[in-house]
Design an enzyme around this catalytic site. Structure first.
Site, PDB file in Angstrom:
ATOM      1  N   ASP A  61       0.816  -1.211   0.000  1.00  0.00           N
ATOM      2  CA  ASP A  61       0.000   0.000   0.000  1.00  0.00           C
ATOM      3  C   ASP A  61       0.852   1.265   0.000  1.00  0.00           C
ATOM      4  O   ASP A  61       0.458   2.281  -0.575  1.00  0.00           O
ATOM      5  CB  ASP A  61      -1.013   0.014   1.143  1.00  0.00           C
ATOM      6  CG  ASP A  61      -0.410  -0.214   2.513  1.00  0.00           C
ATOM      7  OD1 ASP A  61       0.782  -0.518   2.593  1.00  0.00           O
ATOM      8  OD2 ASP A  61      -1.146  -0.093   3.510  1.00  0.00           O
ATOM      9  N   CYS A  62       2.032   1.208   0.612  1.00  0.00           N
ATOM     10  CA  CYS A  62       2.935   2.362   0.534  1.00  0.00           C
ATOM     11  C   CYS A  62       3.371   2.601  -0.906  1.00  0.00           C
ATOM     12  O   CYS A  62       3.469   3.747  -1.356  1.00  0.00           O
ATOM     13  CB  CYS A  62       4.162   2.130   1.424  1.00  0.00           C
ATOM     14  SG  CYS A  62       3.780   1.983   3.173  1.00  0.00           S
TER      15      CYS A  62
END
Length: 767
Positions: free
Chosen positions: A483-484
């Site tokens: 997700d980063c």
């Protein structure tokens, strides 16, 4: 005074891939600060102490005071307060937004990120104190000022009953109480020191709850290494695990990186049966933390003993049988010739893996928990090793100092926070006005992308491709997160649609393609996305989870939160780069949508694994589905999600979910039905994205009124309960969520309602 240093680093033992951009560490300068500034620091420290049982999370005031002085801005408009039925006007919203973003600009660092605390667990700091004591490096790493702040922090977070919890909001546990008591003793506190007999009360809590024989398995290992427990009272951690072939059902590459990186150096220490020097202080601890005399403790019985306060995940019978077999059959064989030759080989492989991980993570390891054991393993192998010196040099990166004292961070949340912060600012129509913030943030995100894969034959070392990804913190850490990476990609794509004169040069297409490549690589068979590594193991392995106070620690798994971020990023990428791997991306998005839809709970919510909890995950699930065209009016799933959120709105107009939702897996309001501004903003963002305004906008207006009325005099928002969680049972603070998420909600509100008004829409605004 303590000073926060940004993007600085020197010396032969500190390495970097991007000139230390994003690095944050604290140094004590005895000459810094005016008398008035020093008095203000002491004032906020005292205020925290006086209110510590009510407001357990610090407000990061030392950092904010310093950066606001360095980044002074002009005057801001006066705060606006609305009555319960008063109309929300565009002027009111814009005033609140400008005040919010102006304040937020003053706490942006010169390298473009927003420094913030990322702490909360009460078991982060004591193992470091233990390791430094064993290695004789306490006074090398910790000055008298460091020690003073550590003592301040531990005492500030001692519960009223005398113990310490797993995290700062937790009731007391044997793990937290024993480790923090031991840490205080190793730092020089006497058995009866501390205000109001703090040490004696802590010791009484430990003894009243069965003594340190009841500490969970991780605590048994830490105490044993110190010399205050015995290896016979620990479940085996055979280093031969690292010799297993890929076909093995418990092949290490199938184990979640966090779990793997903890037990890797621990297995080396276990295989060596290492114990630090038993000093007079350690001997004293043996007498202080146990009910029975130390030499009379039944270690085999202690090995399986755990206090009820710590027992969140009881061991299944299968696991207990495995421990018995390893302890009573396997270990006696492996420690005798000729099988001891196998142990020697296993120890060599284990320490080689430790070194590989250290070098590729620039001595962060996967985080501070594993780092402490890796550092100790390097020292045990060779007390003069360069690896140990590299480890020592990286320790300051884990320190964070606030008004409640010195705490230990896992590794920081710089990249993650910056990606969300930029999107929050972009949600408003104030892009030109705050373009300087966006440009600095853009430069930081570009400098934070990981540009290479791990070194050598990384598959053999249980690593995966990382080129093109983003970490949670800085690229020196090297452990990219799905997700980063997705949020980093989304940000550079959003900024690519704005003039470079405002936000700086675009990221090169090849680096965008690298990000897409590493994202696609990580998708699971069920369509979801994991956080750290591809999913490679079966769910049954979780039955072997040895950590009594965590759940879901053994294997990697897909998460709604990560999957949503990926969907949003790939939808935007496909729009802007329609020819690049189009069919693969479309297939990926389609499967990811199915995963999110199938993960919805019967009540319309989603369970959050990285934030609290149902509110957080429902926000992200809705954002992912809305990015693909779903809305209230065309998706029963979105409609059901909105009904869930509306059912949880409080009379004050806000939302407030307790961390107990994560632990108990049932939605639980905060005590006293308090609202929380971050969770209120999650819910508002969800409802606005889903199209709830088309049906009944009043719940949205009520929530926005709460945000407006909660803004502080300087444009900041108050620090409330911790927003982050991991392993279902522990909290992690995100220090700038209190700014980012409300700004995002206010910006979306302005765009949604007042942009419509400008186009001729006459929808009422909460009159």
């Amino acid at each position: 005074m303590w000073k926060l240093k940004i993007a600085e680093g020197n010396g032969p033992w500190l390495t970097t891939v991007n000139n230390h951009i994003g690095r944050q560490h604290w140094e004590f300068d005895p000459q810094a600060g005016t008398p008035q500034e020093r008095a203000q620091v002491e004032k906020v420290r005292q205020q925290f102490k006086d209110n510590r049982f009510v407001n357990k999370q610090s407000s990061d005031l030392l950092m904010r005071m310093q950066l606001r002085k360095e980044n002074a801005s002009g005057p801001i408009p006066l705060a606006v307060k609305l009555k319960e039925t008063e109309k929300v006007t565009e002027e009111t919203v814009m005033t609140t937004l400008r005040r919010s973003i102006s304040f937020f600009s003053t706490i942006q660092a010169h390298d473009g990120h927003w420094p913030a605390e990322s702490a909360g667990p009460m078991f982060f700091l004591p193992p470091l104190v233990i390791a430094l004591y064993i290695t004789g490096a306490t006074n090398i790493v910790l000055s008298s000022e460091h020690k003073r702040e550590i003592l301040r922090y531990i005492y500030n977070h001692q519960n009223e009953d005398g113990g310490w919890g797993l995290h700062i909001e937790s009731p007391s546990t044997m793990f937290g109480s024993t480790l923090n008591y031991v840490a205080l003793r190793l730092l020089g506190e006497g058995p009866d020191d501390g205000e109001d007999k703090a040490m004696a009360r802590a010791r009484n809590w430990i003894l009243d709850h069965g003594g340190a024989v009841k500490i969970p398995s991780w605590g048994k290992y830490y105490l044993t290494i110190l010399g205050a427990h015995d290896w016979l009272g620990c479940n085996p951690v055979p280093p031969e695990l690292w010799l297993l072939p890929k076909c093995s059902p418990i092949y290490p590459g199938k184990i979640l990186c966090y779990c793997r990186s903890f037990y890797l150096p621990l297995s080396y220490l276990y295989g060596k049966r290492f114990v630090g020097q038993v000093t007079s202080l350690v001997t004293s601890l043996r007498q202080e933390i146990y009910i029975e005399p130390y030499h009379e403790i039944h270690w085999d019985k202690a090995r399986t003993s755990c206090a009820k306060e710590d027992l969140y995940y009881p061991h299944p019978l299968l696991q207990d049988m495995l421990w018995e077999f390893l302890h009573k059959v396997t270990e006696p064989i492996l420690t005798r010739w000729p099988f001891s030759k196998l142990r020697e080989r296993a120890l060599k492989v284990a320490i080689e893996l430790v070194h590989y991980e250290d070098e590729n993570s620039r001595y962060f390891s996967t985080g501070n928990v594993a780092k402490v054991l890796s550092m100790l393993a390097c020292w045990v192998e060779d007390q003069n090793a360069e690896a140990f010196k590299f480890h020592i040099a990286r320790i300051p990166d884990h320190f964070w100092i606030a008004e409640d004292g010195l705490k230990l961070q896992c590794f920081g949340s710089q990249s993650w926070d910056a990606s969300l912060a930029i999107q929050a600012i972009l949600s408003s129509n104030l892009i030109e006005e705050y373009s300087h913030m966006l440009k600095k943030g853009h430069d930081f995100i570009k400098a934070s992308q990981v540009l290479d894969n791990p070194s050598g034959d990384f598959n053999k070392m249980y690593r995966h491709i990382s080129k093109g990804g983003w970490t949670f913190s800085i690229p020196d850490h090297s452990w990219i997160v799905s997700d980063c990476t997705a949020e980093g990609l989304k940000v550079v794509l959003l900024l690519s649609q704005i003039s470079p004169n405002l936000v700086g040069k675009n990221l090169e297409p090849e680096r965008l393609y690298d990000a897409v490549n590493v994202i696609l690589y990580r998708q699971s068979n069920d369509g979801g996305f994991p956080a750290w590594e591809p999913v490679t193991a079966s769910q049954w392995l979780e039955k072997l989870n040895p950590i009594e106070f965590f759940e879901d620690t053994i294997i990697e798994r897909p998460y709604v939160e990560c999957t949503s971020s990926v969907i949003q990023a790939l939808v935007l990428f496909k729009k802007l780069h329609p020819q690049h791997r189009r069919s693969e991306i479309e297939s990926c998005i389609s499967k990811a949508i199915c995963y999110i839809e199938e993960a919805q709970n019967p009540d319309g919510s989603w369970y959050g694994c990285w934030g609290i909890c149902f509110t957080y995950a429902t926000w992200l699930a809705i954002e992912g589905l809305v990015a693909c065209g779903r809305k209230c009016y065309n998706s029963p799933i979105i409609h059901k999600a909105c009904e869930f959120l509306l059912s949880k709105q409080l009379p004050c107009g806000g939302w407030g979910e307790s961390y107990l939702s994560c632990t108990n897996k049932v939605y639980t309001n905060l005590e006293g039905d308090r609202s929380n501004l971050v969770q209120t903003s999650y819910a508002l963002l969800s409802l606005m994205a889903a199209g709830q305004d088309e049906f009944d906008p009043e719940p949205i207006h009520r929530g926005i009124r709460l945000l407006i009325n909660s803004q502080m005099y300087d444009g900041d928002f108050p620090q409330q309960e911790i927003a982050g969680v991991f392993m279902k049972n522990c909290l992690l603070n995100y220090g700038v969520y209190r700014n980012i998420i409300p700004i995002w909600a206010l910006g979306r509100y302005q765009q949604l309602f007042f942009a419509k008004l400008e186009k001729g829409c006459t929808k009422g605004l909460g009159e």
